[in-house]
Structure formats: structure tokens, C-alpha cells
Write a protein that holds these residues in place. Sequence first.
Motif, PDB file in Angstrom:
ATOM      1  N   ALA A  17       1.018  -1.088  -0.068  1.00  0.00           N
ATOM      2  CA  ALA A  17       0.059   0.073  -0.015  1.00  0.00           C
ATOM      3  C   ALA A  17       0.902   1.206  -0.162  1.00  0.00           C
ATOM      4  O   ALA A  17       0.378   2.222  -0.615  1.00  0.00           O
ATOM      5  N   GLY A  20       2.992   0.948  -3.648  1.00  0.00           N
ATOM      6  CA  GLY A  20       2.351   1.308  -4.694  1.00  0.00           C
ATOM      7  C   GLY A  20       2.430   0.212  -5.916  1.00  0.00           C
ATOM      8  O   GLY A  20       1.898   0.241  -6.913  1.00  0.00           O
ATOM      9  N   LEU A  52      -7.005  -4.559  -2.738  1.00  0.00           N
ATOM     10  CA  LEU A  52      -6.215  -3.934  -3.702  1.00  0.00           C
ATOM     11  C   LEU A  52      -6.897  -3.983  -5.019  1.00  0.00           C
ATOM     12  O   LEU A  52      -7.106  -4.873  -5.657  1.00  0.00           O
ATOM     13  N   ASN A  53      -6.683  -2.778  -5.971  1.00  0.00           N
ATOM     14  CA  ASN A  53      -7.114  -2.972  -7.396  1.00  0.00           C
ATOM     15  C   ASN A  53      -5.545  -2.879  -7.988  1.00  0.00           C
ATOM     16  O   ASN A  53      -4.566  -2.098  -7.548  1.00  0.00           O
ATOM     17  N   ARG A  54      -5.626  -3.683  -9.098  1.00  0.00           N
ATOM     18  CA  ARG A  54      -4.263  -3.868  -9.563  1.00  0.00           C
ATOM     19  C   ARG A  54      -4.334  -3.852 -11.128  1.00  0.00           C
ATOM     20  O   ARG A  54      -5.238  -4.108 -11.694  1.00  0.00           O
ATOM     21  N   SER A  58       0.614  -0.310 -11.427  1.00  0.00           N
ATOM     22  CA  SER A  58       0.767  -0.118 -10.051  1.00  0.00           C
ATOM     23  C   SER A  58      -0.458  -0.794  -9.375  1.00  0.00           C
ATOM     24  O   SER A  58      -1.405  -1.449 -10.011  1.00  0.00           O
ATOM     25  N   SER A  60      -3.632   0.377  -6.325  1.00  0.00           N
ATOM     26  CA  SER A  60      -4.408   1.196  -5.410  1.00  0.00           C
ATOM     27  C   SER A  60      -5.319   0.674  -4.400  1.00  0.00           C
ATOM     28  O   SER A  60      -5.755  -0.734  -4.560  1.00  0.00           O
ATOM     29  N   LYS A  66      -8.439   0.572   2.238  1.00  0.00           N
ATOM     30  CA  LYS A  66      -8.367   1.760   2.958  1.00  0.00           C
ATOM     31  C   LYS A  66      -8.606   1.567   4.727  1.00  0.00           C
ATOM     32  O   LYS A  66      -7.928   2.155   5.521  1.00  0.00           O
ATOM     33  N   ALA A 237       0.183  13.032  -4.031  1.00  0.00           N
ATOM     34  CA  ALA A 237      -0.150  12.625  -2.981  1.00  0.00           C
ATOM     35  C   ALA A 237      -0.450  13.951  -2.015  1.00  0.00           C
ATOM     36  O   ALA A 237      -1.228  14.076  -1.324  1.00  0.00           O
TER      37      ALA A 237
END
Length: 284
Positions: A17, A20, A52-54, A58, A60, A66, A237
Motif C-alpha cells: 500500500a 504502490g 487492492l485494485n491492480r 501500480s 491502489s 483503506k 499525494a
Amino acid sequence: MTAILDIDLLRTFHAVARIGKFSAAAEQLHKSPAAVSVHIQRLEAVAGGRLLNRDNQSVSLTALGKRLLQSTTALLSTHDRVLADLHGSHLAGRITLGVPDEYAGHVIRDILPTFIAAWPNVVLELKTAPSYALRDLVQRDKLHCAVIAQPKGQLDEHTQLLVATTPVWVGPINNNLAALEPLPLAVHAAQCPYRQAMIESLKHDGRRARVVLESPSNQAVKACVEAGLAISLIDRAMVTAHMQILDGLPLIADHDVVFMRSTASRDDEAVNLLAEAMQQYFRL
């Protein structure tokens, strides 16, 4: 059977996380990318959903990811503090640490209190300065270690990756300063990698610019942008609600935020522990 949150799985999740990218997290954790993937899959099974989205570039965090990241940060910190209390509170020493202004708040507020609580006999002395100035001090053994930003691809035996960053051009909301000629700039102090990237990229593109503000203070640079006086370059960020990311300006390559240590402190136990704390809890 009651589900259990495995500390090792959580540490892997936090590294992915924070950084990334699976490959970079695997390198930092000294694991294979396949092992990192297995850890995430096992943690997702415990969490009850995708964390996680992959994609090919990268990763997210999902909404569930979160929530897990936020709720387990203190858990990891407490875990490490308990172990330190059981096995190493006798450690004593002195560390001189350098931190650039843009990361000083995060390091001072979110990382150092936990470290000091775990190792109360280690004395910390802090210095803020631009990244390249800190790099020079570490190389000359004037500082034990430093957090610095540098262009990607410059890791060596003296540096450990903390997080990758994407610099973006920013301006004030509803104000197209990027169309002005010359461009009004808020620049960081000399020896800052972002200042160098700004000036060199605009020169390469043949864009004229004028300096509205030059400051070692990241807050001053942000305030100048938010007030509509200039544009600047900051980490994606760190973009605030009063800024917009600008198109049509030169693309800036990704940078790395790294922990750098001096040759003299390579085998220093206290510096090694600080490096571990930085790697575990550093995030933008």
C-alpha cells in the motif's frame, strides 16, 4: 474457527500500500513477488474481500483496503513497541537524522514518537534541509542518516526505498496560470530535486519562466500556489483541495523517497532500527 490477523501478512500489505507496486514491495521485504501475492491473497481471505485494485503499472487501495490500512497502523506500531520493550529497551545511542521540509511533518508526527517510545535511550537530533544538501551531509559523515527524494533508478548500497512518488505540476483552482508567458513559478530551495526538475524540463521545452517565490518551506510553496500567485511541482499525494493538476507542461519522471545512511553508521544497530521503522510506516 476465529479468523486471525497475521502480523507478517499485515506488514506485507502495508508495504504494498505504501510503495504502490508489488515488485518494489517484494524487493524491500526481501521476498519474491509471488510470495507477496500469496500474502495479500491470504489477508484478503481473512478480510473478506479485495484489498487492492491492480494493473500492470501500480496498485491502489479498495475501500476495504483503506479501512484495513487505517485500522491496523496502530496495531503494527504497538506490536513493534511491545517487542522492543521485551527485548531491546536497553539499546542506547545517538542518531543525527536529516529530513526535507516536505516530509518533516509526517516523520516527526507519525514515525518518530513510536520509535522514541520503543527506544527511549536513543537520542535523536533532527535537521531539515533540501534533499541534495542532506545527501551531501550524509556522504561526508556529518549526519548518520537522512530521508531524501531523488530521481528513480539511483538506489545503491547506502539507500533503501521508502516510497515511490509522482511529481505533478499544480496551480490554483479556476486559474489557468499555465497559459501565462513567462510562467510564474514557486520554486523550492537550491539542492532540491524538484526545483532542478522544474527548471531543466522547462528549459528543454523552451518555456520562459520567472520566479515568484523561492523558499525552503514546502508550506510557503503550497500557499503561493493556493493563493493564485504561481505554479509549482509537488508530489501527487500532496495536492490539496485548493489546487488543480495542470496539463500541457513537461512530464516529470517519478522519484523515490529513500532512507540514506552514512558509511560510518552502516552497522549501527540504532540506525538499523530507525531504518526499519521508516520502511514500515513511511507513506505519503
